[in-house]
Design a protein around this motif. Structure first.
Motif, mmCIF file in Angstrom:
data_model
loop_
_atom_site.group_PDB
_atom_site.id
_atom_site.type_symbol
_atom_site.label_atom_id
_atom_site.label_comp_id
_atom_site.label_asym_id
_atom_site.label_seq_id
_atom_site.Cartn_x
_atom_site.Cartn_y
_atom_site.Cartn_z
ATOM 1 N N LYS A 40 -1.694 1.929 -8.069
ATOM 2 C CA LYS A 40 -1.577 0.491 -8.310
ATOM 3 C C LYS A 40 -2.158 -0.292 -7.140
ATOM 4 O O LYS A 40 -2.910 -1.270 -7.343
ATOM 5 C CB LYS A 40 -0.112 0.122 -8.526
ATOM 6 N N ARG A 41 -1.854 0.135 -5.929
ATOM 7 C CA ARG A 41 -2.348 -0.597 -4.763
ATOM 8 C C ARG A 41 -3.851 -0.419 -4.588
ATOM 9 O O ARG A 41 -4.550 -1.340 -4.175
ATOM 10 C CB ARG A 41 -1.588 -0.164 -3.502
ATOM 11 N N ALA A 42 -4.360 0.760 -4.916
ATOM 12 C CA ALA A 42 -5.809 0.984 -4.841
ATOM 13 C C ALA A 42 -6.539 0.041 -5.797
ATOM 14 O O ALA A 42 -7.596 -0.512 -5.459
ATOM 15 C CB ALA A 42 -6.140 2.436 -5.166
ATOM 16 N N ALA A 43 -5.977 -0.159 -6.995
ATOM 17 C CA ALA A 43 -6.584 -1.088 -7.957
ATOM 18 C C ALA A 43 -6.629 -2.498 -7.375
ATOM 19 O O ALA A 43 -7.624 -3.231 -7.544
ATOM 20 C CB ALA A 43 -5.813 -1.073 -9.262
ATOM 21 N N MET A 87 1.256 -4.891 15.264
ATOM 22 C CA MET A 87 0.001 -4.174 15.065
ATOM 23 C C MET A 87 -0.062 -3.642 13.629
ATOM 24 O O MET A 87 0.891 -3.031 13.142
ATOM 25 C CB MET A 87 -0.103 -3.005 16.047
ATOM 26 N N TYR A 88 -1.170 -3.905 12.955
ATOM 27 C CA TYR A 88 -1.374 -3.446 11.585
ATOM 28 C C TYR A 88 -2.470 -2.380 11.600
ATOM 29 O O TYR A 88 -3.600 -2.652 12.018
ATOM 30 C CB TYR A 88 -1.777 -4.619 10.690
ATOM 31 N N ASN A 89 -2.117 -1.183 11.155
ATOM 32 C CA ASN A 89 -3.031 -0.055 11.297
ATOM 33 C C ASN A 89 -3.494 0.448 9.936
ATOM 34 O O ASN A 89 -2.716 1.008 9.165
ATOM 35 C CB ASN A 89 -2.341 1.081 12.065
ATOM 36 N N PHE A 90 -4.797 0.250 9.656
ATOM 37 C CA PHE A 90 -5.408 0.747 8.426
ATOM 38 C C PHE A 90 -6.449 1.819 8.734
ATOM 39 O O PHE A 90 -7.301 2.113 7.902
ATOM 40 C CB PHE A 90 -6.067 -0.405 7.654
ATOM 41 N N TYR A 91 -6.381 2.373 9.937
ATOM 42 C CA TYR A 91 -7.330 3.432 10.307
ATOM 43 C C TYR A 91 -7.055 4.662 9.437
ATOM 44 O O TYR A 91 -5.894 5.026 9.239
ATOM 45 C CB TYR A 91 -7.173 3.786 11.787
ATOM 46 N N PRO A 92 -8.097 5.307 8.929
ATOM 47 C CA PRO A 92 -7.881 6.430 7.993
ATOM 48 C C PRO A 92 -7.540 7.753 8.659
ATOM 49 O O PRO A 92 -8.020 8.806 8.264
ATOM 50 C CB PRO A 92 -9.203 6.495 7.228
ATOM 51 N N GLY A 93 -6.720 7.729 9.674
ATOM 52 C CA GLY A 93 -6.173 8.930 10.267
ATOM 53 C C GLY A 93 -6.698 9.232 11.670
ATOM 54 O O GLY A 93 -7.897 9.298 11.846
ATOM 55 N N ARG A 131 -5.402 -11.801 3.738
ATOM 56 C CA ARG A 131 -5.459 -13.173 4.250
ATOM 57 C C ARG A 131 -6.494 -13.316 5.355
ATOM 58 O O ARG A 131 -7.296 -14.262 5.357
ATOM 59 C CB ARG A 131 -4.072 -13.593 4.767
ATOM 60 N N LEU A 132 -6.514 -12.368 6.268
ATOM 61 C CA LEU A 132 -7.468 -12.434 7.370
ATOM 62 C C LEU A 132 -8.906 -12.269 6.880
ATOM 63 O O LEU A 132 -9.818 -12.956 7.355
ATOM 64 C CB LEU A 132 -7.137 -11.363 8.410
ATOM 65 N N LEU A 133 -9.120 -11.359 5.924
ATOM 66 C CA LEU A 133 -10.471 -11.182 5.410
ATOM 67 C C LEU A 133 -10.947 -12.422 4.659
ATOM 68 O O LEU A 133 -12.130 -12.802 4.752
ATOM 69 C CB LEU A 133 -10.526 -9.948 4.498
ATOM 70 N N ARG A 134 -10.055 -13.067 3.933
ATOM 71 C CA ARG A 134 -10.429 -14.316 3.257
ATOM 72 C C ARG A 134 -10.757 -15.402 4.285
ATOM 73 O O ARG A 134 -11.737 -16.147 4.115
ATOM 74 C CB ARG A 134 -9.285 -14.797 2.354
ATOM 75 N N ILE A 157 1.908 2.804 4.906
ATOM 76 C CA ILE A 157 1.498 1.413 5.128
ATOM 77 C C ILE A 157 2.209 0.525 4.104
ATOM 78 O O ILE A 157 2.018 0.698 2.903
ATOM 79 C CB ILE A 157 -0.024 1.251 4.998
ATOM 80 N N PRO A 158 3.013 -0.433 4.548
ATOM 81 C CA PRO A 158 3.746 -1.276 3.592
ATOM 82 C C PRO A 158 2.847 -2.298 2.909
ATOM 83 O O PRO A 158 1.805 -2.692 3.443
ATOM 84 C CB PRO A 158 4.807 -1.962 4.459
ATOM 85 N N ASP A 159 3.264 -2.747 1.729
ATOM 86 C CA ASP A 159 2.500 -3.744 0.981
ATOM 87 C C ASP A 159 2.300 -5.022 1.794
ATOM 88 O O ASP A 159 1.256 -5.684 1.696
ATOM 89 C CB ASP A 159 3.212 -4.089 -0.325
ATOM 90 N N ALA A 160 3.299 -5.381 2.593
ATOM 91 C CA ALA A 160 3.212 -6.611 3.384
ATOM 92 C C ALA A 160 2.031 -6.581 4.344
ATOM 93 O O ALA A 160 1.426 -7.629 4.637
ATOM 94 C CB ALA A 160 4.513 -6.829 4.157
ATOM 95 N N ASP A 161 1.684 -5.401 4.847
ATOM 96 C CA ASP A 161 0.541 -5.297 5.756
ATOM 97 C C ASP A 161 -0.761 -5.616 5.024
ATOM 98 O O ASP A 161 -1.684 -6.211 5.598
ATOM 99 C CB ASP A 161 0.469 -3.896 6.357
ATOM 100 N N PHE A 162 -0.857 -5.218 3.765
ATOM 101 C CA PHE A 162 -2.065 -5.524 3.000
ATOM 102 C C PHE A 162 -2.188 -7.030 2.749
ATOM 103 O O PHE A 162 -3.299 -7.575 2.721
ATOM 104 C CB PHE A 162 -2.079 -4.749 1.684
#
Length: 346
Positions: free
Chosen positions: A257-260, A1-7, A338-341, A328-333
């Motif tokens: 850096k990741r936000a950029a 499970m990959y969680n990007f929910y903002p809290g 990939r999924l969004l593409r 959230i680890p970089d690997a999750d991004f």
């Protein structure tokens, strides 16, 4: 499970070990007047001050939530407050404050606008440093501008950025945060950071009608106790996690850096775009994505084990939100991109 929910969002995996450790230590069964708890609270406060580079003269209280911190501010600190708002959480904060104090003033600005304080601003100033509903933020430089322009207290809700952005805490009188976003912990622990000027204001108001009156809380926290039965597990997890975490300065560099990278991706995303087009006011920790295919995207991601935040407030139907929190680890991004593409190429 990959969680990007903002809290509540991704929790550091090591937390599960800390939970077991807390249970086995017996601290969860201790009275909050006991020496063991007082030692725990003292350590947690000290570690948090070190982690966030909080000035020695500032004090830290723990509450049940950031929403409770809003109430404490209204009851114990604010006199005549003006709220600078551009989103749902700023407006909610203002509304709750007005219900308690009887009156507030509001200055609204657009999500692409760089806000500017009125000169001179004699009232207390309240701003949401990171507006979770739309992915906008006050940068440290903008906060300094508001600090220089105001003569009252400067109060900042940094719920979705405290622990991820390298703030100069001395630039604000009150900072509000919580455990379940940039700190990568379960929900249930609010954080209230106060300057000497803020505590002096509380003494001037001298409002002791509430169990969470700042003066009553200060009397207890000065003894490393609490006026209420606290979230001992939450405090223990915070203490243990901070023993292993780097300083927020180092964390912030990584998140910047990741936000950029996130915004570069969105600039080229065929299925939508960043809601906020002005880079100077884009949040580093919550990115809002505008798309006419929001529901399709959310469903596709969910089918592939990815959770993103739904839109909020007036952007509920045309945006989704991506958390950029330290846990959230970089690997999750990489998976998310990939999924969004893939979705955009369908």
């Amino acid at each position: 499970m990959y969680n990007f929910y903002p809290g509540p969002s991704r929790i550091y995996p090591v937390v599960k070990d800390f939970v077991r450790e807390a249970f086995e230590s017996g601290i969860l069964e201790k009275n909050h007047r006991s020496e063991d708890f007082m030692r725990l609270l003292e350590q947690a406060v000290s570690l948090l001050k070190d982690h966030l580079n909080i000035p020695a003269s500032y004090k830290v209280f723990f509450t049940s939530s950031a929403t409770e911190c809003w109430e404490i501010c209204a009851q114990s600190f604010l006199n005549d407050a003006v709220f600078y708002t551009n989103g749902a959480f700023g407006e909610k904060w203002r509304m709750y404050t007005e219900r308690i104090t009887g009156a507030t003033e509001e200055c609204t600005f657009g999500i692409g606008e760089i806000p500017a304080p009125r000169r001179p601003e004699s009232k207390d100033i309240c701003i949401v440093a990171n507006e979770t509903s739309n992915g906008t933020a006050f940068s440290p430089d903008m906060i300094r501008t508001f600090r220089a322009a105001g003569k009252g207290l400067l109060v900042l809700d940094a719920v979705s950025s405290l622990g991820g952005v390298d703030y100069d805490i001395s630039q604000g009188d009150i900072w509000i945060g919580c455990s379940q976003k940039c700190l990568g912990l379960p929900s249930g622990l609010g954080i209230l950071v106060m300057s000497p000027a803020a505590l002096e204001r509380a003494k001037e108001k001298n409002d002791r009608r509430y169990y969470n009156s700042a003066l009553f809380m200060e009397e207890n926290f000065d003894r490393f106790q609490t006026p209420y039965t606290p979230n001992i597990l939450g405090i223990y997890l915070l203490k243990r996690l901070l023993e292993e975490r780097e300083n927020v300065r180092d964390t912030a560099i990584k998140l910047e850096k990741r936000a950029a990278e996130i915004y570069r991706f969105l600039d080229n995303f065929q299925g939508g775009s960043a809601l906020v087009h002005t880079p100077a006011v884009r949040s580093l920790t919550v990115a809002a994505v505008e798309s006419y295919r929001v529901n399709e995207i959310a469903r596709y991601l969910s089918e592939n084990g990815v959770t993103v935040g739904k839109g909020y407030g007036e952007w509920k139907t045309n945006t989704f939100r991506i958390a950029n929190f330290p846990a959230i680890p970089d690997a999750d991004f990489a998976v998310l991109y990939r999924l969004l593409r893939n979705f955009a190429g369908q």
